[in-house]
Design a protein around this motif. Structure first.
Motif, PDB file in Angstrom:
ATOM      1  N   VAL A  65       0.917  -1.503  -0.345  1.00 32.79           N
ATOM      2  CA  VAL A  65       0.183   0.515   0.051  1.00 32.79           C
ATOM      3  C   VAL A  65       0.972   0.813   0.153  1.00 32.79           C
ATOM      4  O   VAL A  65       0.672   1.952  -0.566  1.00 32.79           O
ATOM      5  N   ARG A  66       1.816   1.326   0.995  1.00 30.27           N
ATOM      6  CA  ARG A  66       2.872   2.269   0.841  1.00 30.27           C
ATOM      7  C   ARG A  66       3.088   2.567  -0.670  1.00 30.27           C
ATOM      8  O   ARG A  66       3.605   3.839  -0.667  1.00 30.27           O
ATOM      9  N   LEU A  67       4.095   1.751  -0.941  1.00 33.83           N
ATOM     10  CA  LEU A  67       4.809   1.745  -3.278  1.00 33.83           C
ATOM     11  C   LEU A  67       3.741   2.153  -3.229  1.00 33.83           C
ATOM     12  O   LEU A  67       3.590   2.865  -4.332  1.00 33.83           O
ATOM     13  N   LEU A  68       2.045   1.575  -3.660  1.00 30.17           N
ATOM     14  CA  LEU A  68       1.268   2.382  -4.214  1.00 30.17           C
ATOM     15  C   LEU A  68       1.563   3.838  -3.974  1.00 30.17           C
ATOM     16  O   LEU A  68       0.424   4.630  -5.423  1.00 30.17           O
ATOM     17  N   LEU A  69       1.369   3.761  -2.865  1.00 32.39           N
ATOM     18  CA  LEU A  69       0.696   5.743  -2.835  1.00 32.39           C
ATOM     19  C   LEU A  69       1.629   6.356  -2.343  1.00 32.39           C
ATOM     20  O   LEU A  69       0.860   7.616  -3.336  1.00 32.39           O
ATOM     21  N   ASN A  70       2.555   5.764  -3.483  1.00 34.71           N
ATOM     22  CA  ASN A  70       3.613   6.536  -3.526  1.00 34.71           C
ATOM     23  C   ASN A  70       3.693   6.654  -5.313  1.00 34.71           C
ATOM     24  O   ASN A  70       4.800   7.067  -5.661  1.00 34.71           O
ATOM     25  N   ASP A  71       3.907   6.057  -6.177  1.00 38.20           N
ATOM     26  CA  ASP A  71       3.951   5.342  -7.115  1.00 38.20           C
ATOM     27  C   ASP A  71       2.816   6.587  -7.972  1.00 38.20           C
ATOM     28  O   ASP A  71       1.212   5.956  -7.631  1.00 38.20           O
ATOM     29  N   PRO A  72       2.981   7.244  -8.839  1.00 33.93           N
ATOM     30  CA  PRO A  72       2.246   8.450  -9.667  1.00 33.93           C
ATOM     31  C   PRO A  72       1.470   7.246 -11.022  1.00 33.93           C
ATOM     32  O   PRO A  72       0.330   8.491 -11.019  1.00 33.93           O
ATOM     33  N   ASP A  73       1.709   6.512 -10.908  1.00 35.31           N
ATOM     34  CA  ASP A  73       1.213   5.790 -11.993  1.00 35.31           C
ATOM     35  C   ASP A  73      -0.890   4.946 -11.718  1.00 35.31           C
ATOM     36  O   ASP A  73      -1.180   4.772 -12.270  1.00 35.31           O
ATOM     37  N   TYR A  74      -0.635   4.740 -10.069  1.00 37.93           N
ATOM     38  CA  TYR A  74      -1.045   4.332 -10.311  1.00 37.93           C
ATOM     39  C   TYR A  74      -2.515   5.620  -9.114  1.00 37.93           C
ATOM     40  O   TYR A  74      -1.369   6.128  -8.304  1.00 37.93           O
ATOM     41  N   THR A  75      -3.912   5.908  -9.340  1.00 38.80           N
ATOM     42  CA  THR A  75      -4.787   6.951  -9.171  1.00 38.80           C
ATOM     43  C   THR A  75      -5.415   7.093  -8.196  1.00 38.80           C
ATOM     44  O   THR A  75      -6.095   7.495  -7.856  1.00 38.80           O
ATOM     45  N   ASP A  76      -6.257   5.148  -8.667  1.00 37.58           N
ATOM     46  CA  ASP A  76      -6.811   4.864  -7.468  1.00 37.58           C
ATOM     47  C   ASP A  76      -6.611   3.306  -7.323  1.00 37.58           C
ATOM     48  O   ASP A  76      -6.193   2.552  -7.640  1.00 37.58           O
ATOM     49  N   ILE A  77      -6.807   3.387  -5.489  1.00 34.59           N
ATOM     50  CA  ILE A  77      -6.852   2.742  -4.758  1.00 34.59           C
ATOM     51  C   ILE A  77      -7.487   2.232  -3.870  1.00 34.59           C
ATOM     52  O   ILE A  77      -7.736   2.433  -2.406  1.00 34.59           O
ATOM     53  N   THR A  78      -8.096   0.710  -3.922  1.00 36.94           N
ATOM     54  CA  THR A  78      -8.928   0.649  -3.058  1.00 36.94           C
ATOM     55  C   THR A  78      -8.319  -1.313  -1.914  1.00 36.94           C
ATOM     56  O   THR A  78      -7.478  -1.466  -2.622  1.00 36.94           O
ATOM     57  N   LEU A  79      -9.280  -0.453  -1.028  1.00 36.52           N
ATOM     58  CA  LEU A  79      -8.375  -1.802   0.002  1.00 36.52           C
ATOM     59  C   LEU A  79      -9.780  -2.766   0.467  1.00 36.52           C
ATOM     60  O   LEU A  79     -10.598  -1.868   0.747  1.00 36.52           O
ATOM     61  N   ILE A  80      -9.240  -3.532   0.240  1.00 33.07           N
ATOM     62  CA  ILE A  80     -10.698  -4.686   0.846  1.00 33.07           C
ATOM     63  C   ILE A  80     -10.515  -5.411   2.461  1.00 33.07           C
ATOM     64  O   ILE A  80      -9.025  -5.825   2.498  1.00 33.07           O
ATOM     65  N   VAL A  81     -10.721  -5.086   3.560  1.00 36.26           N
ATOM     66  CA  VAL A  81     -10.109  -4.773   4.923  1.00 36.26           C
ATOM     67  C   VAL A  81     -11.324  -5.067   5.487  1.00 36.26           C
ATOM     68  O   VAL A  81     -12.296  -5.422   5.581  1.00 36.26           O
ATOM     69  N   ARG A  82     -10.512  -5.504   7.084  1.00 37.93           N
ATOM     70  CA  ARG A  82     -11.825  -6.527   7.874  1.00 37.93           C
ATOM     71  C   ARG A  82     -11.525  -5.054   9.127  1.00 37.93           C
ATOM     72  O   ARG A  82     -12.678  -5.221   9.197  1.00 37.93           O
ATOM     73  N   ARG A  83     -10.891  -4.635   8.548  1.00 33.20           N
ATOM     74  CA  ARG A  83     -10.539  -3.405   9.686  1.00 33.20           C
ATOM     75  C   ARG A  83      -9.933  -1.815   9.466  1.00 33.20           C
ATOM     76  O   ARG A  83      -8.822  -2.514   7.958  1.00 33.20           O
ATOM     77  N   ILE A 100      -5.494   4.695   7.438  1.00 34.10           N
ATOM     78  CA  ILE A 100      -5.150   5.930   6.108  1.00 34.10           C
ATOM     79  C   ILE A 100      -5.918   6.895   5.762  1.00 34.10           C
ATOM     80  O   ILE A 100      -6.595   6.547   5.392  1.00 34.10           O
ATOM     81  N   VAL A 101      -5.130   8.090   5.480  1.00 34.42           N
ATOM     82  CA  VAL A 101      -6.036   8.973   4.925  1.00 34.42           C
ATOM     83  C   VAL A 101      -5.342   9.319   3.301  1.00 34.42           C
ATOM     84  O   VAL A 101      -4.270  10.367   3.679  1.00 34.42           O
ATOM     85  N   HIS A 102      -5.497   9.194   2.399  1.00 33.64           N
ATOM     86  CA  HIS A 102      -4.817   9.821   0.846  1.00 33.64           C
ATOM     87  C   HIS A 102      -6.313   9.915   0.643  1.00 33.64           C
ATOM     88  O   HIS A 102      -7.363   9.403   0.005  1.00 33.64           O
ATOM     89  N   ALA A 103      -5.421  10.790  -0.799  1.00 34.66           N
ATOM     90  CA  ALA A 103      -6.537  11.165  -1.357  1.00 34.66           C
ATOM     91  C   ALA A 103      -6.869  10.169  -3.028  1.00 34.66           C
ATOM     92  O   ALA A 103      -7.951  10.225  -3.203  1.00 34.66           O
ATOM     93  N   LYS A 104      -6.245   9.605  -2.961  1.00 35.44           N
ATOM     94  CA  LYS A 104      -6.518   8.199  -3.802  1.00 35.44           C
ATOM     95  C   LYS A 104      -6.521   7.054  -3.231  1.00 35.44           C
ATOM     96  O   LYS A 104      -6.989   5.903  -4.032  1.00 35.44           O
TER      97      LYS A 104
END
Length: 223
Positions: free
Chosen positions: A19-37, A41-45
């Motif tokens: 997740v840390r790498l994806l948030l810092n990668d400009p190529d990824y503009t939309d990241i969805t996490l499927i989690v139990r809890r 993390i608060v981030h625009a994308k």
């Protein structure tokens, strides 16, 4: 480039690094996490889907055109029973794989284990092998399997074996060379980095990344 990613297992050792790498990668503009809890993390994308994994099949998440990363995993000790372990390490990842296939995901990338083999006498290794076999049968457009050795990193829970290995890995590093290199412990961030690099290559087909290959890829990229 506007790439989309979906991550299942974002609170785990590899998942957090990914997740840390994806948030810092400009190529990824939309990241969805499927989690139990919630990860907190608060981030625009970043978007979170906090779900009951027992209802995974009914989760309202769009996987169309996405890179789906699955880093779900537990231990028999933590799960409590073999049945509970199999639910987390086989059923949930396979369900996500089926969803990815049905919805037209671009590729599916998953962490299993070194030595994964559906015929193994070791329950843990057998389940991982059975999962790989079932995922192959889905005929996904692209399936990337990562088989790390002992994972090192900052876990929330204490694991004595990993703590000991982490403290002595530097001393033992000369031992893990040549044919034994594949048994060397691997940092979770190295696995996450290898997964991200594989996704960005956009190759179709099935690829198995053994532990020593994961380390080599990370070393070449400066991780």
């Amino acid at each position: 480039m506007n790439r989309k990613a979906v991550v299942a297992g974002a609170t785990g050792l590899v998942g957090k690094e990914l997740v840390r790498l994806l948030l810092n990668d400009p190529d990824y503009t939309d990241i969805t996490l499927i989690v139990r809890r919630s990860t907190g993390i608060v981030h625009a994308k970043l978007h979170e889907k906090v779900i009951d994994f027992e209802q995974l099949e009914n989760t309202n998440v769009n996987l169309t055109g996405t890179d789906v990363f699955c880093t779900l995993g537990t231990t028999i000790k933590k799960a409590g029973t073999k049945e509970a372990f199999r639910l987390v390490d086989y059923h949930y990842p396979l369900t996500i794989g089926k969803m990815a296939k049905a919805q037209g995901a671009k590729q599916f990338l998953i962490v299993t284990s070194m030595g994964a083999n559906p015929l193994s006498r070791t329950f843990y290794i057998r389940v991982k092998g059975e999962l790989e076999e079932s995922l192959r049968e889905l005929c996904l457009p692209a399936l990337h399997i990562f088989r790390p050795s002992l994972l090192l990193g900052n876990r929330e829970e204490f694991r004595l074996g990993e703590r000991i290995m982490s403290s002595v890995s530097g001393i033992l590093s000369p031992i893990f060379s040549g044919p034994l290199r594949k048994y060397s412990p691997v940092q979770a961030k190295s696995v996450a980095n290898a997964m991200l690099l594989a996704a960005k290559r956009e190759q179709s087909g099935v690829y198995v990344n053994e532990s020593d290959q994961i380390v080599t890829v990370s070393e070449r990229s400066g991780i």
